[in-house]
Design a protein around this motif. Structure first.
Motif, PDB file in Angstrom:
ATOM      1  N   THR A  22       0.828  -1.207   0.000  1.00 19.97           N
ATOM      2  CA  THR A  22       0.000   0.000   0.000  1.00 19.97           C
ATOM      3  C   THR A  22       0.863   1.258   0.000  1.00 19.97           C
ATOM      4  OG1 THR A  22      -1.625  -1.226   1.277  1.00 19.97           O
ATOM      5  CG2 THR A  22      -1.898   1.152   1.229  1.00 19.97           C
ATOM      6  N   LEU A  23       1.893   1.290   0.855  1.00 20.26           N
ATOM      7  CA  LEU A  23       2.774   2.456   0.916  1.00 20.26           C
ATOM      8  C   LEU A  23       3.496   2.657  -0.410  1.00 20.26           C
ATOM      9  CD1 LEU A  23       4.325   2.001   4.481  1.00 20.26           C
ATOM     10  CD2 LEU A  23       2.708   3.764   3.789  1.00 20.26           C
ATOM     11  N   ALA A  24       3.971   1.556  -0.998  1.00 14.31           N
ATOM     12  CA  ALA A  24       4.723   1.638  -2.255  1.00 14.31           C
ATOM     13  C   ALA A  24       3.858   2.243  -3.369  1.00 14.31           C
ATOM     14  CB  ALA A  24       5.218   0.254  -2.659  1.00 14.31           C
ATOM     15  N   LYS A  25       2.608   1.841  -3.417  1.00 16.77           N
ATOM     16  CA  LYS A  25       1.689   2.374  -4.446  1.00 16.77           C
ATOM     17  C   LYS A  25       1.523   3.884  -4.288  1.00 16.77           C
ATOM     18  CE  LYS A  25       0.963  -1.041  -6.901  1.00 16.77           C
ATOM     19  NZ  LYS A  25       2.370  -1.290  -6.531  1.00 16.77           N
ATOM     20  N   GLN A  26       1.340   4.352  -3.027  1.00 14.38           N
ATOM     21  CA  GLN A  26       1.174   5.786  -2.771  1.00 14.38           C
ATOM     22  C   GLN A  26       2.426   6.555  -3.193  1.00 14.38           C
ATOM     23  OE1 GLN A  26       0.333   6.225   1.414  1.00 14.38           O
ATOM     24  NE2 GLN A  26      -1.522   5.023   1.306  1.00 14.38           N
ATOM     25  N   ASP A  30       2.914   9.520  -6.016  1.00  7.97           N
ATOM     26  CA  ASP A  30       3.330  10.874  -5.632  1.00  7.97           C
ATOM     27  C   ASP A  30       4.674  11.282  -6.234  1.00  7.97           C
ATOM     28  OD1 ASP A  30       1.054  10.774  -4.157  1.00  7.97           O
ATOM     29  OD2 ASP A  30       2.034  10.698  -2.192  1.00  7.97           O
ATOM     30  N   TYR A  31       5.565  10.323  -6.447  1.00  6.21           N
ATOM     31  CA  TYR A  31       6.920  10.661  -6.913  1.00  6.21           C
ATOM     32  C   TYR A  31       7.131  10.366  -8.391  1.00  6.21           C
ATOM     33  CZ  TYR A  31       8.446  11.866  -2.235  1.00  6.21           C
ATOM     34  OH  TYR A  31       8.598  12.487  -1.031  1.00  6.21           O
ATOM     35  N   ASN A  32       6.083  10.016  -9.072  1.00  3.78           N
ATOM     36  CA  ASN A  32       6.104   9.658 -10.482  1.00  3.78           C
ATOM     37  C   ASN A  32       6.851  10.676 -11.354  1.00  3.78           C
ATOM     38  OD1 ASN A  32       5.402   8.315 -12.823  1.00  3.78           O
ATOM     39  ND2 ASN A  32       3.509   9.469 -13.017  1.00  3.78           N
ATOM     40  N   ASP A  33       6.618  11.985 -11.077  1.00  5.24           N
ATOM     41  CA  ASP A  33       7.214  13.031 -11.927  1.00  5.24           C
ATOM     42  C   ASP A  33       8.349  13.763 -11.210  1.00  5.24           C
ATOM     43  OD1 ASP A  33       5.594  14.084  -9.982  1.00  5.24           O
ATOM     44  OD2 ASP A  33       4.610  15.557 -11.273  1.00  5.24           O
ATOM     45  N   LYS A  34       8.902  13.144 -10.155  1.00  4.66           N
ATOM     46  CA  LYS A  34       9.953  13.826  -9.382  1.00  4.66           C
ATOM     47  C   LYS A  34      11.273  13.054  -9.460  1.00  4.66           C
ATOM     48  CE  LYS A  34       7.224  16.299  -5.961  1.00  4.66           C
ATOM     49  NZ  LYS A  34       5.841  15.839  -6.206  1.00  4.66           N
ATOM     50  N   GLU A  35      12.368  13.789  -9.221  1.00  8.02           N
ATOM     51  CA  GLU A  35      13.667  13.118  -9.110  1.00  8.02           C
ATOM     52  C   GLU A  35      13.926  12.920  -7.632  1.00  8.02           C
ATOM     53  OE1 GLU A  35      17.613  14.027 -10.529  1.00  8.02           O
ATOM     54  OE2 GLU A  35      16.654  14.858 -12.316  1.00  8.02           O
ATOM     55  N   GLN A  55       9.030  -2.762  -4.431  1.00  4.72           N
ATOM     56  CA  GLN A  55       7.647  -2.609  -4.895  1.00  4.72           C
ATOM     57  C   GLN A  55       7.406  -1.276  -5.606  1.00  4.72           C
ATOM     58  OE1 GLN A  55       5.268  -4.983  -4.443  1.00  4.72           O
ATOM     59  NE2 GLN A  55       6.592  -6.330  -3.268  1.00  4.72           N
ATOM     60  N   ILE A  56       8.444  -0.415  -5.657  1.00  2.00           N
ATOM     61  CA  ILE A  56       8.261   0.911  -6.274  1.00  2.00           C
ATOM     62  C   ILE A  56       8.831   0.905  -7.688  1.00  2.00           C
ATOM     63  CG2 ILE A  56       8.752   3.388  -6.087  1.00  2.00           C
ATOM     64  CD1 ILE A  56       8.976   3.011  -3.062  1.00  2.00           C
ATOM     65  N   ASN A  57       7.938   1.055  -8.645  1.00  2.00           N
ATOM     66  CA  ASN A  57       8.324   0.943 -10.045  1.00  2.00           C
ATOM     67  C   ASN A  57       8.748   2.279 -10.630  1.00  2.00           C
ATOM     68  OD1 ASN A  57       8.712  -0.701 -12.208  1.00  2.00           O
ATOM     69  ND2 ASN A  57       6.652  -1.584 -12.088  1.00  2.00           N
ATOM     70  N   LEU A  58       9.821   2.872 -10.073  1.00  5.05           N
ATOM     71  CA  LEU A  58      10.366   4.144 -10.562  1.00  5.05           C
ATOM     72  C   LEU A  58      11.884   4.008 -10.526  1.00  5.05           C
ATOM     73  CD1 LEU A  58       8.245   6.656  -8.378  1.00  5.05           C
ATOM     74  CD2 LEU A  58       7.846   6.111 -10.794  1.00  5.05           C
ATOM     75  N   ASP A  59      12.597   4.970 -11.124  1.00  5.04           N
ATOM     76  CA  ASP A  59      14.064   4.958 -11.066  1.00  5.04           C
ATOM     77  C   ASP A  59      14.531   5.952 -10.010  1.00  5.04           C
ATOM     78  OD1 ASP A  59      14.253   3.144 -13.190  1.00  5.04           O
ATOM     79  OD2 ASP A  59      13.919   4.787 -14.617  1.00  5.04           O
ATOM     80  N   LYS A  93      17.503  17.794  -4.365  1.00  2.00           N
ATOM     81  CA  LYS A  93      16.760  16.534  -4.540  1.00  2.00           C
ATOM     82  C   LYS A  93      15.524  16.502  -3.637  1.00  2.00           C
ATOM     83  CE  LYS A  93      19.830  13.770  -6.909  1.00  2.00           C
ATOM     84  NZ  LYS A  93      21.156  13.697  -6.301  1.00  2.00           N
ATOM     85  N   ASP A  94      14.513  15.769  -4.075  1.00  2.00           N
ATOM     86  CA  ASP A  94      13.369  15.478  -3.219  1.00  2.00           C
ATOM     87  C   ASP A  94      13.701  14.202  -2.459  1.00  2.00           C
ATOM     88  OD1 ASP A  94      11.531  17.598  -3.948  1.00  2.00           O
ATOM     89  OD2 ASP A  94      11.563  16.678  -5.940  1.00  2.00           O
ATOM     90  N   ILE A  95      13.799  14.341  -1.154  1.00  2.00           N
ATOM     91  CA  ILE A  95      14.255  13.220  -0.326  1.00  2.00           C
ATOM     92  C   ILE A  95      13.072  12.541   0.347  1.00  2.00           C
ATOM     93  CG2 ILE A  95      15.719  12.549   1.635  1.00  2.00           C
ATOM     94  CD1 ILE A  95      17.342  13.702  -0.653  1.00  2.00           C
TER      95      ILE A  95
END
Ligand code: IMP
Ligand code: MG
Length: 179
Positions: A22-26, A30-35, A55-59, A93-95
């Protein structure tokens, strides 16, 4: 089998898996468009963070900080220091800080300010557990897995005197162990 020093299971393995998903999805949303950079507070966050990041599908890069305020007791001393610093730059950076549990809030309060002074663009907090009743400084985690009662818990990364981190569930420690 329950560890002999554990009174009862507070969060089972199965529940932990659901919380993490659940946390990973949120976070993903939220961070989809952030570095962003994920920063774990060692050592308590290590089990949670390894499960969460998978579980987080981002780079995103990861890094760690060791901050200490506790010693080996069950009460925070309130004096926080950075024992081991980031290896990467957090400038602009967004930490997202990953923490095992927020108690008095002293540790996170210190670390958030520290990262902002080092030039972070934003600092948010994802904690597995929160004991809001114990708060001494105002601090609300941005992501929280579970609010828990005022008990000393161990397992899934959380320790008492450096033990029990390897338990696959979160359990309430028997009072006879530390009283
Ligand atoms: P704070 O600075 O008082 O918020 O304390 C946060 C840190 O204390 C956490 O990162 C944990 O390492 C530790 N801590 C607080 N409560 C517990 C607990 O119930 N079990 C294990 N560690 C805890
Ligand atoms: Mg900790």
């Amino acid at each position: 089998m329950l560890h002999k020093d554990v009174e009862s299971v507070l969060i089972s393995q199965e529940k932990l898996e659901n919380i993490v998903k659940t946390l990973a999805k949120q976070i993903e949303k939220d961070y989809n468009d952030k570095e962003f950079m994920m920063v774990g507070l060692l050592k308590g966050s290590v089990v949670f963070m390894t499960d969460l990041m998978k579980q987080i599908n981002l780079d995103f890069p990861i890094d760690f900080i060791i901050a200490s305020s506790y010693g080996s007791g069950t009460e925070s001393s309130g004096r926080v220091k950075i024992v081991s610093d980031l290896t990467l730059s957090c400038e602009k950076k967004d930490i997202l800080i990953v923490e095992d549990i927020v108690d008095s809030g002293n540790t996170l309060n210190f670390v958030i300010n520290y990262l902002m002074t080092k030039g972070a663009n934003s600092v948010k907090v994802c904690t597995l557990c929160d004991k809001p009743i114990r708060r001494k400084v105002p601090l609300t985690p941005d992501y929280c897995g579970a609010e828990i009662p005022d008990e000393f818990i161990v397992g899934y990364g959380l320790d008492y005197a450096e033990l029990y981190r390897n338990l696959p569930y979160i359990g309430i420690l028997k009072r006879s162990v530390y009283e």
